[in-house]
Structure formats: C-alpha cells, structure tokens
Design an enzyme around this catalytic site. Structure first.
Site, mmCIF file in Angstrom:
data_model
loop_
_atom_site.group_PDB
_atom_site.id
_atom_site.type_symbol
_atom_site.label_atom_id
_atom_site.label_comp_id
_atom_site.label_asym_id
_atom_site.label_seq_id
_atom_site.Cartn_x
_atom_site.Cartn_y
_atom_site.Cartn_z
ATOM 1 N N ASP A 100 0.850 -1.188 0.000
ATOM 2 C CA ASP A 100 0.000 0.000 0.000
ATOM 3 C C ASP A 100 0.887 1.241 0.000
ATOM 4 O O ASP A 100 1.881 1.284 0.720
ATOM 5 C CB ASP A 100 -0.923 0.019 1.227
ATOM 6 C CG ASP A 100 -2.055 1.011 1.037
ATOM 7 O OD1 ASP A 100 -3.028 0.669 0.331
ATOM 8 O OD2 ASP A 100 -1.961 2.134 1.548
HETATM 9 C C1 LIG Z 1 3.118 8.490 -5.496
HETATM 10 C C2 LIG Z 1 2.837 7.490 -6.591
HETATM 11 C C3 LIG Z 1 1.889 6.479 -6.429
HETATM 12 N N1 LIG Z 1 1.632 5.585 -7.435
HETATM 13 C C4 LIG Z 1 0.633 4.527 -7.294
HETATM 14 C C5 LIG Z 1 1.157 3.245 -6.640
HETATM 15 C C6 LIG Z 1 -0.122 2.535 -6.240
HETATM 16 O O1 LIG Z 1 -0.532 1.705 -7.344
HETATM 17 C C7 LIG Z 1 -1.119 3.675 -6.045
HETATM 18 C C8 LIG Z 1 -1.579 3.790 -4.599
HETATM 19 O O2 LIG Z 1 -2.673 2.967 -4.371
HETATM 20 P P1 LIG Z 1 -2.629 1.632 -3.509
HETATM 21 O O3 LIG Z 1 -3.922 1.538 -2.778
HETATM 22 O O4 LIG Z 1 -1.358 1.544 -2.731
HETATM 23 O O5 LIG Z 1 -2.548 0.479 -4.605
HETATM 24 P P2 LIG Z 1 -3.539 0.092 -5.791
HETATM 25 O O6 LIG Z 1 -4.973 0.304 -5.407
HETATM 26 O O7 LIG Z 1 -3.059 0.774 -7.048
HETATM 27 O O8 LIG Z 1 -3.227 -1.445 -5.976
HETATM 28 P P3 LIG Z 1 -3.523 -2.680 -4.959
HETATM 29 O O9 LIG Z 1 -4.185 -2.130 -3.714
HETATM 30 O O10 LIG Z 1 -4.416 -3.599 -5.722
HETATM 31 O O11 LIG Z 1 -2.164 -3.261 -4.695
HETATM 32 O O12 LIG Z 1 -0.445 4.888 -6.437
HETATM 33 C C9 LIG Z 1 2.341 5.672 -8.636
HETATM 34 O O13 LIG Z 1 2.115 4.861 -9.551
HETATM 35 N N2 LIG Z 1 3.290 6.637 -8.794
HETATM 36 C C10 LIG Z 1 3.575 7.565 -7.841
HETATM 37 O O14 LIG Z 1 4.460 8.432 -8.058
#
Ligand SMILES: Cc1cn([C@H]2C[C@H](O)[C@@H](COP(=O)(O)OP(=O)(O)OP(=O)(O)O)O2)c(=O)[nH]c1=O
Length: 221
Positions: free
Chosen positions: A80
């Site tokens: 997360d």
């Molecule tokens: C800060 C930042 C976050 N993110 C993304 C990573 C995570 O996928 C998302 C945060 O949401 P999460 O809830 O961590 O993850 P998710 O819903 O995408 O996937 P899952 O719960 O099924 O594992 O933001 C980027 O891709 N680039 C960035 O620079």
C-alpha cells in the site's frame, strides 16, 4: 516457494517482474477508508494486512470450489502506498475527483512530502487435513508474516492552477496516491527525491526482495 502478488497495480507487477522472479497475480479489493484519527502508520499497516486477508480468503474459496491449489506453500505479497504531508499526520490517497486532487496538490506545492509504501509478505501453507473434503476449515493457514514500511522524501516545484488543470485532464492522477505518478508526466513536478525511487512508484524493490528472502530463509532452516 511460489509467490502471489495480491495487487491490481500494474506498476507493482512491472517492478516485481524486473527481479526476474516467477510470480502470479491476484486482484484484491478492500475498503480503503481511513478511520477517524487513524495515524498514517496504523492506516498503512492495516491496509496491507487487510489486503493479505482478502487474498487468502480468495485462495481458500478457490480451493473449496475446485480443489485447485497452486502450491502447498505460498508467499502472498501485499503493498500500500500513501503520501504523508510534513505535519506527519495528513494522508494523501487517490483523488476521488478534481477538487480533491487540487486540494492535495495545493498542500504539496513548493514543499516536501513523504511517500510511504508498506509491504507485507505472508507465508501460507495448506493444512495437512484438507484432503478431507468434509472439513470446513480454511484450506490455507498463515505460517509467518512480516511487514516493512519504506519512506521517501519528495519535493515538488511550485504548482500553478494551469499546471494542475492540464495534469488532471491527462487522466494520469486518478489511480495514484497523492494524485501523481513520478514515473509519468508527474515527474515534471518533482525537483528532488531522497530515498528509494521504486518506493514512490509503489513497491520498494530491493527491500521487498530482502523481505521475501528473509521469509524463505526462515522456512528453509
Ligand atoms: C506516489 C505514486 C503512487 N503511485 C501509485 C502506486 C499505487 O498503485 C497507487 C496507490 O494505491 P494503492 O492503494 O497503494 O494500490 P492500488 O490500489 O493501485 O493497488 P492494490 O491495492 O491492488 O495493490 O499509487 C504511482 O504509480 N506513482 C507515484 O508516483
């Protein structure tokens, strides 16, 4: 030991694939609402634990319906990612709409925030008695679990209303914590980072591989 990445995030899949490990992917959906007064630490640790529980439940249901099992021993990886403002309390999640994104970005403009990614590795094993079809017990039980949380400082340049509007219209911010992707157009807003880059993208790769290794080393002993 077989590895399951319990995540719908394409970024996590791409990052883990770079380690040239064999793994399969399972999507999990949980309620990611923060509790009142929940600290960033409590929130993120609860999220990875809940994602793991949801994944294990899916594996147990799949086992019950078709007795199809991937392996006797598995490692379920969940992660997360959140942003945390300099006050150490305010959590930045995925924007629910344009206004929400703007309000996060205004607080991130011309300052430093942290990006935290928690990763949980949960080792599960098939219960010895599950050849017995009469058993109502869940097929998989937790053998061991470990969590890590990695933090990276990210500095944003000053943001103008026109920059925010153009970025929202690109469609990139919607599914990302803090409403930006450092690996995409969002890179133009980042003047500096201190810490792991892959952590910001959603999976601190070196630390995740060390976590997997520590779990497999324990079970080999
Ligand atoms: C800060 C930042 C976050 N993110 C993304 C990573 C995570 O996928 C998302 C945060 O949401 P999460 O809830 O961590 O993850 P998710 O819903 O995408 O996937 P899952 O719960 O099924 O594992 O933001 C980027 O891709 N680039 C960035 O620079």
């Amino acid at each position: 030991m077989d590895i399951i990445l319990a995540s719908g995030s394409p970024r996590r899949r791409e990052l883990l694939a770079r380690a040239q490990l064999d793994f399969s992917v399972l999507r999990v959906d949980i309620d990611e609402t923060q509790y009142d007064n929940e600290s960033p630490k409590d929130y993120i640790e609860r999220m990875v634990a809940m994602k793991a529980e949801a994944a294990i439940q899916q594996l147990n249901e799949a086992f019950k319906t078709n007795k199809d099992t991937r392996a006797h021993h598995l490692i379920v990886l969940t992660a997360d990612t959140i942003g945390v403002l300099a006050d150490g309390q305010t959590i930045l999640v995925k924007p629910i709409d344009r206004e929400h994104a703007y309000s996060m970005w205004q607080q991130m403009s011309d300052s430093v925030h942290e990006v935290w990614t928690a990763v949980q590795a949960t080792q599960i094993a098939l219960r010895p008695n599950n050849a017995n079809t009469a058993s109502n017990e869940p097929a998989y039980q937790i053998v061991n679990q470990q969590q890590i949380t990695e933090r990276t400082d990210v500095r944003f340049i000053p943001l103008t209303p026109a920059m925010m509007s153009d970025y929202w219209d690109s469609g990139e911010p919607t599914d990302k914590a803090g409403g930006y992707g450092i690996q995409g157009l969002g890179a133009a807003w980042v003047s500096r980072i201190n810490g792991s880059y892959t952590n910001v993208v959603g999976l601190p790769l070196a630390q995740t591989l060390a976590l997997i290794k520590s779990l497999t080393d324990v079970s080999d002993r």
